[in-house]
Scaffold this motif. Structure first.
Motif, PDB file in Angstrom:
ATOM      1  N   TYR A 166       6.049 -55.787  11.626  1.00 24.05           N
ATOM      2  CA  TYR A 166       5.817 -54.587  11.028  1.00 24.05           C
ATOM      3  C   TYR A 166       5.662 -54.548   9.490  1.00 24.05           C
ATOM      4  O   TYR A 166       4.836 -53.496   9.234  1.00 24.05           O
ATOM      5  CB  TYR A 166       7.350 -53.789  11.365  1.00 24.05           C
ATOM      6  CG  TYR A 166       7.302 -53.466  12.711  1.00 24.05           C
ATOM      7  CD1 TYR A 166       6.500 -52.458  13.191  1.00 24.05           C
ATOM      8  CD2 TYR A 166       8.266 -53.986  13.554  1.00 24.05           C
ATOM      9  CE1 TYR A 166       6.613 -51.970  14.619  1.00 24.05           C
ATOM     10  CE2 TYR A 166       8.433 -53.672  14.759  1.00 24.05           C
ATOM     11  CZ  TYR A 166       7.658 -52.690  15.291  1.00 24.05           C
ATOM     12  OH  TYR A 166       7.855 -52.200  16.677  1.00 24.05           O
ATOM     13  N   LEU A 167       5.682 -55.306   8.808  1.00 20.88           N
ATOM     14  CA  LEU A 167       5.170 -55.442   7.492  1.00 20.88           C
ATOM     15  C   LEU A 167       3.580 -55.520   7.570  1.00 20.88           C
ATOM     16  O   LEU A 167       2.917 -54.843   6.601  1.00 20.88           O
ATOM     17  CB  LEU A 167       5.930 -56.265   6.761  1.00 20.88           C
ATOM     18  CG  LEU A 167       7.221 -56.203   6.279  1.00 20.88           C
ATOM     19  CD1 LEU A 167       7.802 -57.276   5.394  1.00 20.88           C
ATOM     20  CD2 LEU A 167       7.013 -54.704   5.047  1.00 20.88           C
ATOM     21  N   THR A 168       3.219 -56.486   8.143  1.00 17.86           N
ATOM     22  CA  THR A 168       1.965 -56.721   8.438  1.00 17.86           C
ATOM     23  C   THR A 168       1.384 -55.612   9.247  1.00 17.86           C
ATOM     24  O   THR A 168       0.024 -55.236   8.713  1.00 17.86           O
ATOM     25  CB  THR A 168       1.545 -57.938   9.396  1.00 17.86           C
ATOM     26  OG1 THR A 168       2.373 -59.095   8.858  1.00 17.86           O
ATOM     27  CG2 THR A 168      -0.042 -58.223   9.827  1.00 17.86           C
ATOM     28  N   TRP A 169       1.700 -54.898  10.107  1.00 13.44           N
ATOM     29  CA  TRP A 169       1.431 -53.784  10.702  1.00 13.44           C
ATOM     30  C   TRP A 169       1.170 -52.512   9.694  1.00 13.44           C
ATOM     31  O   TRP A 169       0.040 -51.937   9.699  1.00 13.44           O
ATOM     32  CB  TRP A 169       2.185 -53.186  11.799  1.00 13.44           C
ATOM     33  CG  TRP A 169       1.837 -52.208  12.607  1.00 13.44           C
ATOM     34  CD1 TRP A 169       0.910 -51.925  13.545  1.00 13.44           C
ATOM     35  CD2 TRP A 169       2.428 -50.709  12.387  1.00 13.44           C
ATOM     36  NE1 TRP A 169       0.945 -50.691  14.002  1.00 13.44           N
ATOM     37  CE2 TRP A 169       1.982 -49.642  13.233  1.00 13.44           C
ATOM     38  CE3 TRP A 169       3.648 -50.302  11.471  1.00 13.44           C
ATOM     39  CZ2 TRP A 169       2.342 -48.513  13.319  1.00 13.44           C
ATOM     40  CZ3 TRP A 169       3.822 -49.039  11.496  1.00 13.44           C
ATOM     41  CH2 TRP A 169       3.051 -48.155  12.498  1.00 13.44           C
ATOM     42  N   TYR A 220      14.615 -57.677  22.104  1.00 12.97           N
ATOM     43  CA  TYR A 220      15.279 -58.958  21.716  1.00 12.97           C
ATOM     44  C   TYR A 220      16.450 -58.756  20.895  1.00 12.97           C
ATOM     45  O   TYR A 220      17.755 -59.204  21.074  1.00 12.97           O
ATOM     46  CB  TYR A 220      14.367 -60.020  21.687  1.00 12.97           C
ATOM     47  CG  TYR A 220      15.049 -61.565  21.506  1.00 12.97           C
ATOM     48  CD1 TYR A 220      15.430 -61.854  22.895  1.00 12.97           C
ATOM     49  CD2 TYR A 220      15.533 -62.088  20.348  1.00 12.97           C
ATOM     50  CE1 TYR A 220      16.187 -63.279  22.713  1.00 12.97           C
ATOM     51  CE2 TYR A 220      16.253 -63.196  20.314  1.00 12.97           C
ATOM     52  CZ  TYR A 220      16.475 -63.827  21.541  1.00 12.97           C
ATOM     53  OH  TYR A 220      17.139 -65.028  21.672  1.00 12.97           O
ATOM     54  N   THR A 221      15.959 -58.113  19.592  1.00  3.92           N
ATOM     55  CA  THR A 221      17.176 -57.875  18.767  1.00  3.92           C
ATOM     56  C   THR A 221      18.290 -56.983  19.093  1.00  3.92           C
ATOM     57  O   THR A 221      19.544 -57.504  18.821  1.00  3.92           O
ATOM     58  CB  THR A 221      16.593 -57.497  17.446  1.00  3.92           C
ATOM     59  OG1 THR A 221      15.529 -58.161  16.908  1.00  3.92           O
ATOM     60  CG2 THR A 221      17.591 -57.442  16.296  1.00  3.92           C
ATOM     61  N   ALA A 226      12.892 -62.263  10.785  1.00  2.00           N
ATOM     62  CA  ALA A 226      11.669 -62.622  10.293  1.00  2.00           C
ATOM     63  C   ALA A 226      10.775 -62.136  11.206  1.00  2.00           C
ATOM     64  O   ALA A 226       9.654 -61.734  10.813  1.00  2.00           O
ATOM     65  CB  ALA A 226      11.617 -64.192  10.385  1.00  2.00           C
ATOM     66  N   GLY A 227      10.924 -62.028  12.549  1.00  2.92           N
ATOM     67  CA  GLY A 227       9.911 -61.528  13.688  1.00  2.92           C
ATOM     68  C   GLY A 227       9.757 -60.090  13.252  1.00  2.92           C
ATOM     69  O   GLY A 227       8.472 -59.803  13.305  1.00  2.92           O
ATOM     70  N   CYS A 231       4.184 -57.166  19.815  1.00  2.00           N
ATOM     71  CA  CYS A 231       5.109 -58.287  19.302  1.00  2.00           C
ATOM     72  C   CYS A 231       6.269 -57.626  18.677  1.00  2.00           C
ATOM     73  O   CYS A 231       7.492 -57.909  19.029  1.00  2.00           O
ATOM     74  CB  CYS A 231       4.624 -59.269  18.289  1.00  2.00           C
ATOM     75  SG  CYS A 231       3.333 -60.310  19.246  1.00  2.00           S
ATOM     76  N   GLY A 232       6.108 -56.615  17.779  1.00  2.00           N
ATOM     77  CA  GLY A 232       7.343 -55.840  17.085  1.00  2.00           C
ATOM     78  C   GLY A 232       8.048 -55.247  18.261  1.00  2.00           C
ATOM     79  O   GLY A 232       9.295 -55.066  18.059  1.00  2.00           O
ATOM     80  N   GLN A 233       7.530 -54.574  19.080  1.00  2.00           N
ATOM     81  CA  GLN A 233       8.333 -53.863  20.506  1.00  2.00           C
ATOM     82  C   GLN A 233       9.032 -54.964  20.965  1.00  2.00           C
ATOM     83  O   GLN A 233      10.367 -54.642  21.371  1.00  2.00           O
ATOM     84  CB  GLN A 233       7.436 -53.164  21.458  1.00  2.00           C
ATOM     85  CG  GLN A 233       6.598 -51.953  20.640  1.00  2.00           C
ATOM     86  CD  GLN A 233       5.864 -51.231  21.689  1.00  2.00           C
ATOM     87  OE1 GLN A 233       6.359 -50.729  22.642  1.00  2.00           O
ATOM     88  NE2 GLN A 233       4.611 -50.910  21.154  1.00  2.00           N
TER      89      GLN A 233
END
Length: 413
Positions: free
Chosen positions: A106-109, A341-342, A100-101, A334-336
């Protein structure tokens, strides 16, 4: 005499190649003095002869501690443990949280990126033309300054391994990263967002070429096969793209050239970062080092061109743009962190699957929001690209599983 010359200069500023040249010229005003300074400090053997309060800073920037390890020791993130990482419910929650994160960030970006680069601001009615934001480099700076702040705070708050690489080595990856990001934003003026996403998915081909040139890597035959399928799918999409619904779906020659520049620069960045990880550093330290030089390059170039204050003036005139630019930067930073983390929790294969799904959703979202038309052949080409990407993930995971028991050597080329 002044007005014609001013108009001529403005016409030149509208040419992307001229803007690219100005940006690179600005970077060289930082790179060339830095090169001569580093060369001089090494020639006088400053590491042994240097003294004073600036000695630790100069040592870290020019010489480092030169501690190298074969593997990345990333202590800033929890180590991955497949067997004893907690209950299944907890792992499922972590996976949903990561997916979700990454998707939201990245979709918003992606949506904001297309909004900022292809739509106008300040138009009160649909008939008004409004004002377009044109300086892609300022958006790169906004992304990098926030990423630098986030990664710096992370390094302060969480324990990191002792840093060994000379700081100046980040500048190579930083320069190529800035140029690739500029190309990514600038390309949206000439090609559609779905085209850009598919072309980015095909960057595995130049990444493999750069891997052979920069890192002397070798690849299996299935990697060449999937790369060829990706090229086929992208070609099918590009050759059948239409402009029935919106002119932004037109793929121009300039757009293809800029997008090619993005792929080349981004491929160099990833391979140079792989070499940097031979030094003992965490992913967040890498993020901090690259973004530090990116901020230095972009702000220097913007100030030299006088574009920095022009962009700030645009932000003050259009509060909506200011909100979009800040949110764009927040999503990127935040995406980075979600990427790090993933990968630490679930590995690169799971991360690749999530990001491949994100690319497919991003294309559908862009077509829905901005009216891009996709032909049947183009849709089939998209399917070929994403099927090939999933095939790469499956083949790589099978190979890793096979290495747990003795297997015959796989021939590489």
């Amino acid at each position: 005499m002044y007005l014609p010359s001013s108009s001529l200069l403005q016409d030149w500023h509208d040419v992307w190649l001229f803007r690219f040249f100005l940006n690179v010229l600005g970077y060289t005003t930082i790179i060339i003095p830095g090169y001569f300074l580093i060369t001089y400090l090494k020639r006088i053997n400053y590491l042994q002869t240097g003294r004073g309060i600036f000695y630790p800073v100069i040592k870290a920037c020019v010489f480092g501690s030169e501690t190298k390890t074969g593997l990345l020791d990333d202590v800033s993130l929890a180590p991955r443990n497949d067997a004893d990482s907690g209950s299944s419910a907890r792992q499922a929650f972590k996976l949903v949280f990561c997916a979700a994160g990454l998707q939201v960030s990245y979709l918003t970006w992606g949506v904001l990126q297309e909004r900022v680069m292809t739509r106008s601001y300040g138009a009160s009615t649909p008939e008004e033309e409004g004002e377009h934001f044109k300086d892609s480099q300022f958006l790169v700076f906004m992304n990098r300054i926030l990423a630098l702040t986030v990664s710096g705070l992370w390094c302060v708050l969480f324990k990191q391994p002792r840093h060994g690489a000379p700081m100046y080595k980040y500048s190579f990856a930083s320069l190529s990263n800035v140029l690739s990001s500029w190309c990514q934003y600038e390309a949206l003026k000439y090609i559609s967002f779905p085209t850009q996403v598919l072309a980015k998915a095909s960057k595995v081909i130049p990444v493999m070429l750069m891997g052979k040139i920069v890192s002397h890597k070798s690849y299996e035959y299935w990697e060449y096969l999937t790369a060829a399928l990706i090229s086929l799918g992208v070609s099918m999409f590009l050759l059948t793209s239409t402009a029935d619904k919106h002119p932004s779906t037109v793929t121009t020659f300039s757009g293809v050239v800029i997008l090619g520049g993005y792929i080349v620069f981004d491929s160099f960045t990833s391979n140079w970062q792989d070499n940097l990880f031979k030094h003992k550093m965490s992913s967040v330290q890498m993020m901090f080092g690259v973004n530090l030089f990116s901020c230095l390059f972009t702000v220097g170039s913007l100030l030299e061109q006088g574009a920095f204050f022009d962009s700030l003036a645009f932000m003050t005139r259009h509060s909506e743009f200011a909100f979009h630019a800040v949110l764009l930067s927040v999503c990127s930073a935040c995406g980075q962190l979600f990427i790090f983390y993933t990968i630490a929790q679930f590995g690169a294969a799971v991360f690749t699957i999530i990001m491949t799904l994100r690319q497919a959703i991003a294309i559908l979202l862009s077509c829905f929001l901005y009216g891009h038309a996709v032909t049947m052949v183009g849709g089939f080409g998209m399917a070929v690209v994403f099927l090939s990407l999933f095939l790469r993930v499956y083949a790589r995971s099978r190979m890793k599983a096979g290495r747990k028991v003795p297997q015959p050597q796989v021939q590489k080329v």
